[in-house]
Design a protein around this motif. Structure first.
Motif, PDB file in Angstrom:
ATOM      1  N   GLY A   1       0.860  -1.186   0.000  1.00 58.88           N
ATOM      2  CA  GLY A   1       0.000   0.000   0.000  1.00 58.88           C
ATOM      3  C   GLY A   1       0.896   1.237   0.000  1.00 58.88           C
ATOM      4  O   GLY A   1       2.130   1.133  -0.121  1.00 58.88           O
ATOM      5  N   GLY A   2       0.285   2.402   0.148  1.00 58.90           N
ATOM      6  CA  GLY A   2       1.052   3.646   0.158  1.00 58.90           C
ATOM      7  C   GLY A   2       2.156   3.634   1.208  1.00 58.90           C
ATOM      8  O   GLY A   2       3.298   4.029   0.933  1.00 58.90           O
TER       9      GLY A   2
ATOM     10  N   GLY B   1      -1.817  -8.725  -3.415  1.00 58.45           N
ATOM     11  CA  GLY B   1      -2.643  -8.399  -4.584  1.00 58.45           C
ATOM     12  C   GLY B   1      -1.850  -7.536  -5.540  1.00 58.45           C
ATOM     13  O   GLY B   1      -0.748  -7.870  -5.933  1.00 58.45           O
ATOM     14  N   TRP B   2      -2.453  -6.390  -5.881  1.00 59.06           N
ATOM     15  CA  TRP B   2      -1.743  -5.428  -6.720  1.00 59.06           C
ATOM     16  C   TRP B   2      -1.389  -4.206  -5.875  1.00 59.06           C
ATOM     17  O   TRP B   2      -2.014  -3.952  -4.845  1.00 59.06           O
ATOM     18  CB  TRP B   2      -2.551  -5.061  -7.960  1.00 59.06           C
ATOM     19  CG  TRP B   2      -3.868  -4.398  -7.671  1.00 59.06           C
ATOM     20  CD1 TRP B   2      -4.114  -3.064  -7.600  1.00 59.06           C
ATOM     21  CD2 TRP B   2      -5.127  -5.046  -7.414  1.00 59.06           C
ATOM     22  NE1 TRP B   2      -5.437  -2.834  -7.324  1.00 59.06           N
ATOM     23  CE2 TRP B   2      -6.078  -4.026  -7.193  1.00 59.06           C
ATOM     24  CE3 TRP B   2      -5.534  -6.379  -7.344  1.00 59.06           C
ATOM     25  CZ2 TRP B   2      -7.420  -4.307  -6.909  1.00 59.06           C
ATOM     26  CZ3 TRP B   2      -6.875  -6.647  -7.048  1.00 59.06           C
ATOM     27  CH2 TRP B   2      -7.788  -5.626  -6.852  1.00 59.06           C
ATOM     28  N   LEU B   3      -0.379  -3.455  -6.339  1.00 58.84           N
ATOM     29  CA  LEU B   3       0.114  -2.327  -5.552  1.00 58.84           C
ATOM     30  C   LEU B   3      -0.989  -1.290  -5.348  1.00 58.84           C
ATOM     31  O   LEU B   3      -1.685  -0.921  -6.299  1.00 58.84           O
ATOM     32  CB  LEU B   3       1.306  -1.662  -6.253  1.00 58.84           C
ATOM     33  CG  LEU B   3       2.520  -2.560  -6.498  1.00 58.84           C
ATOM     34  CD1 LEU B   3       3.613  -1.786  -7.220  1.00 58.84           C
ATOM     35  CD2 LEU B   3       3.051  -3.148  -5.197  1.00 58.84           C
ATOM     36  N   GLY B   4      -1.132  -0.839  -4.112  1.00 57.24           N
ATOM     37  CA  GLY B   4      -2.085   0.235  -3.819  1.00 57.24           C
ATOM     38  C   GLY B   4      -3.530  -0.182  -3.939  1.00 57.24           C
ATOM     39  O   GLY B   4      -4.403   0.675  -4.066  1.00 57.24           O
TER      40      GLY B   4
ATOM     41  N   TYR C   1       6.246  13.106 -10.043  1.00 53.17           N
ATOM     42  CA  TYR C   1       4.967  12.479 -10.402  1.00 53.17           C
ATOM     43  C   TYR C   1       3.875  13.283  -9.718  1.00 53.17           C
ATOM     44  O   TYR C   1       3.969  13.537  -8.513  1.00 53.17           O
ATOM     45  CB  TYR C   1       4.962  11.031  -9.891  1.00 53.17           C
ATOM     46  CG  TYR C   1       3.894  10.182 -10.528  1.00 53.17           C
ATOM     47  CD1 TYR C   1       4.141   9.507 -11.716  1.00 53.17           C
ATOM     48  CD2 TYR C   1       2.643  10.060  -9.945  1.00 53.17           C
ATOM     49  CE1 TYR C   1       3.159   8.734 -12.313  1.00 53.17           C
ATOM     50  CE2 TYR C   1       1.661   9.289 -10.528  1.00 53.17           C
ATOM     51  CZ  TYR C   1       1.928   8.629 -11.713  1.00 53.17           C
ATOM     52  OH  TYR C   1       0.961   7.867 -12.306  1.00 53.17           O
ATOM     53  N   ASN C   2       2.873  13.660 -10.457  1.00 53.61           N
ATOM     54  CA  ASN C   2       1.873  14.568  -9.894  1.00 53.61           C
ATOM     55  C   ASN C   2       0.900  13.816  -8.981  1.00 53.61           C
ATOM     56  O   ASN C   2       0.025  13.090  -9.458  1.00 53.61           O
ATOM     57  CB  ASN C   2       1.107  15.261 -11.025  1.00 53.61           C
ATOM     58  CG  ASN C   2       0.222  16.376 -10.499  1.00 53.61           C
ATOM     59  OD1 ASN C   2       0.147  16.606  -9.290  1.00 53.61           O
ATOM     60  ND2 ASN C   2      -0.447  17.072 -11.404  1.00 53.61           N
ATOM     61  N   VAL C   3       1.055  14.013  -7.668  1.00 53.91           N
ATOM     62  CA  VAL C   3       0.143  13.337  -6.723  1.00 53.91           C
ATOM     63  C   VAL C   3      -1.092  14.204  -6.445  1.00 53.91           C
ATOM     64  O   VAL C   3      -1.932  13.859  -5.626  1.00 53.91           O
ATOM     65  CB  VAL C   3       0.852  12.944  -5.406  1.00 53.91           C
ATOM     66  CG1 VAL C   3       1.985  11.982  -5.668  1.00 53.91           C
ATOM     67  CG2 VAL C   3       1.302  14.158  -4.609  1.00 53.91           C
TER      68      VAL C   3
ATOM     69  N   ASP D   1      -4.381   7.013  -5.794  1.00 58.30           N
ATOM     70  CA  ASP D   1      -3.645   6.011  -6.585  1.00 58.30           C
ATOM     71  C   ASP D   1      -2.352   6.604  -7.159  1.00 58.30           C
ATOM     72  O   ASP D   1      -1.340   5.896  -7.285  1.00 58.30           O
ATOM     73  CB  ASP D   1      -4.517   5.368  -7.677  1.00 58.30           C
ATOM     74  CG  ASP D   1      -5.418   6.356  -8.383  1.00 58.30           C
ATOM     75  OD1 ASP D   1      -5.151   7.562  -8.280  1.00 58.30           O
ATOM     76  OD2 ASP D   1      -6.370   5.921  -9.045  1.00 58.30           O
ATOM     77  N   ALA D   2      -2.358   7.899  -7.425  1.00 58.56           N
ATOM     78  CA  ALA D   2      -1.121   8.537  -7.896  1.00 58.56           C
ATOM     79  C   ALA D   2      -0.033   8.463  -6.821  1.00 58.56           C
ATOM     80  O   ALA D   2       1.155   8.342  -7.133  1.00 58.56           O
ATOM     81  CB  ALA D   2      -1.381   9.986  -8.286  1.00 58.56           C
TER      82      ALA D   2
END
Ligand code: FAD
Ligand code: PYC
Length: 416
Positions: A41-42, A66-69, A109-111, A185-186
């Motif tokens: 997760g984050g 699972g999948w990231l985040g 990266y634009n969060v 998610d960003a």
């Protein structure tokens, strides 16, 4: 970040995702790492990023079932603020807030961190006293905050019903203007990409099913893809943390509860801040797409079903319509739940455990998204040095034995 010319952008828009560059690798696990983080997760991804980038520990894996985040990081309502009551938590959340302010530049990266202000409404004299106390405490800790009266609230939040004849008339509010929202998610993708670029292995679809120990020391994790050795292990699994502690052979004072959220159909911009009310019991903001983003408190029962019950949805929407009658005919598009790990004092556990070299970071309950950068940073420092970072120290497991609790139920603002 790969940069495209205008033509490149156009070409890739029509390419059905062919030749798109991967954001991160899909590595085969190595036999042994300096640090294995359980949970992508984050918080887990931020920990891995700061370990590699700031503390020079690059032989790191994040193991995600699972999948990231895809856990609570993807399910939360993205509220960011640092206006907690006690010194210990103010230090922790404000550490995170400072990192939010430059995170997009740091990760390249634009969060989409947007300091649009977070209001906590007051509806009783006791609410007003608590609010005044909290704003004063915030000031003493260098955290911004203001106390507004009912007239100021009515002026700043035009569609809020501030009339005298509501069930709980608005008497005032606190506002943290540096608070706001970020794109959840960003945040996960930005940290993942930046961690991968530092050489961190992000291992998805791999569940940790046990801890291997030598005497009282952890030496790695058993996974659905076999054993992965580790000199240190950091567990950051949110709602699954009680279960992970049991696998490691000890208990944590955690309860896992569903927490729900909803979004409406997109409508024209009418809410340009975040508004929370504990008494009426609901909160709301509006996404850049126009959806109303809505939530309230936890479902009262324990469980792992990421869904929640109907009664909570009904009460949440009653509260929102009571605050904003103008929204009574807006239709809801989607609803979901996440599983949050709550502690007796509504504060996290960021700590060593009875197992040597095994560290846990959990118990963020309903409010850990805002802490993602701060939590990752102090946890990374602790894992790198083998000693808890000074900001993390008060959040030990021992506090539940000594009684040195840090009661943040008021500032948590979402009932649990
Ligand atoms: P997660 O994102 O849940 O990551 C944990 C990861 O561990 C998951 O991906 C999971 O798959 C993985 N995992 C679990 N077990 C294993 C295993 N055995 N092996 C491998 N991987 C495993 N906080 C705020 O600050 N503001 C908000 O507005 C807010 N709103 C919320 C609204 C809702 C509806 C919910 C559910 C939560 C909200 N929160 C909010 C809380 C916030 O979402 C969480 O505190 C935070 O996202 C926790 O981050 P995390 O990285 O620890 O957990
Ligand atoms: O911690 O501010 C918060 C929050 C809002 C909604 C869920 N958590």
């Amino acid at each position: 970040m790969q940069r495209y010319s205008g033509f490149g952008l156009f070409k890739h828009a029509l390419s059905h995702h062919e030749n798109w560059q991967r954001m991160w690798r899909n590595p085969v696990p190595k036999p042994v790492y300096d640090v294995v983080i359980v949970g992508g997760g984050g918080h887990g991804l931020a920990t891995a990023y700061y370990l590699a980038r700031e503390f020079g520990v690059k032989n790191v894996a994040v193991v995600e079932k699972g999948w990231l985040g895809g856990g609570n990081t993807a399910r939360n309502t993205t509220i960011v603020r640092s206006n907690y009551l006690w010194d210990e938590s103010a230090a922790l959340y404000e550490h995170g807030m400072k990192l939010w302010e430059s995170l997009s530049q740091d990760l390249n990266y634009n969060v989409m961190y947007s300091a649009r202000g977070v209001y906590n409404l007051c509806h009783t004299l006791q609410d007003m006293r608590d609010a005044e106390r909290r704003v004063s405490a915030n000031w003493l800790n260098g955290v911004d905050g203001e106390l507004l009266d009912a007239g100021q609230v009515a002026e700043e939040i035009p569609y809020l019903d501030c009339g005298k004849h509501t069930r709980y008339p608005v008497m005032g509010a606190t506002i943290q203007r540096r608070g706001g929202v970020a794109r959840h998610d960003a945040v996960a993708w930005g940290y993942a990409r930046a961690a991968d670029a530092q050489g961190v292995d992000l291992i998805q679809n791999t569940e940790v099913i046990g801890f291997r120990k030598q005497g009282d020391t952890v030496i790695g994790v058993e996974t659905t893809r076999g054993f992965i050795g580790a000199r240190r292990v950091g567990v950051v699994t949110a709602g699954n943390s009680g279960h992970m502690a049991r696998l490691a052979g000890f208990r944590l004072p955690l309860e896992s509860h569903p927490l729900q959220a909803l979004v409406s159909e997109p409508i024209k911009p009418i809410i340009d801040s975040v508004i929370m009310s504990n008494a009426v019991h609901g909160y709301i903001s509006q996404s850049d797409k126009g959806d109303l983003v809505i939530g309230a408190g936890i479902d009262g029962y324990n469980g792992y079903g990421q869904r929640g019950s109907y009664g909570t949805i009904e009460h949440t929407l009653q509260a929102i319509v009571e605050m904003f009658p103008v929204l009574s005919r807006v239709r809801m598009n989607r609803q979901w739940g996440g599983i949050v790990d709550t502690t007796p004092d509504a504060c996290p556990i960021i700590a060593k455990t009875p197992v040597k070299n095994l560290f846990f970071n959990c118990g963020w309950g309903t409010g850990g998204f805002k802490a993602t950068p701060g939590s990752g940073h102090v946890f990374a420092a602790s894992l790198a040095k083998g000693e808890m970072h000074p900001i993390a120290k008060p959040f030990s497991i021992e506090r539940f034995h000594t009684g040195a609790l840090i009661d943040e139920h008021g500032a948590a603002a979402v009932a649990h």
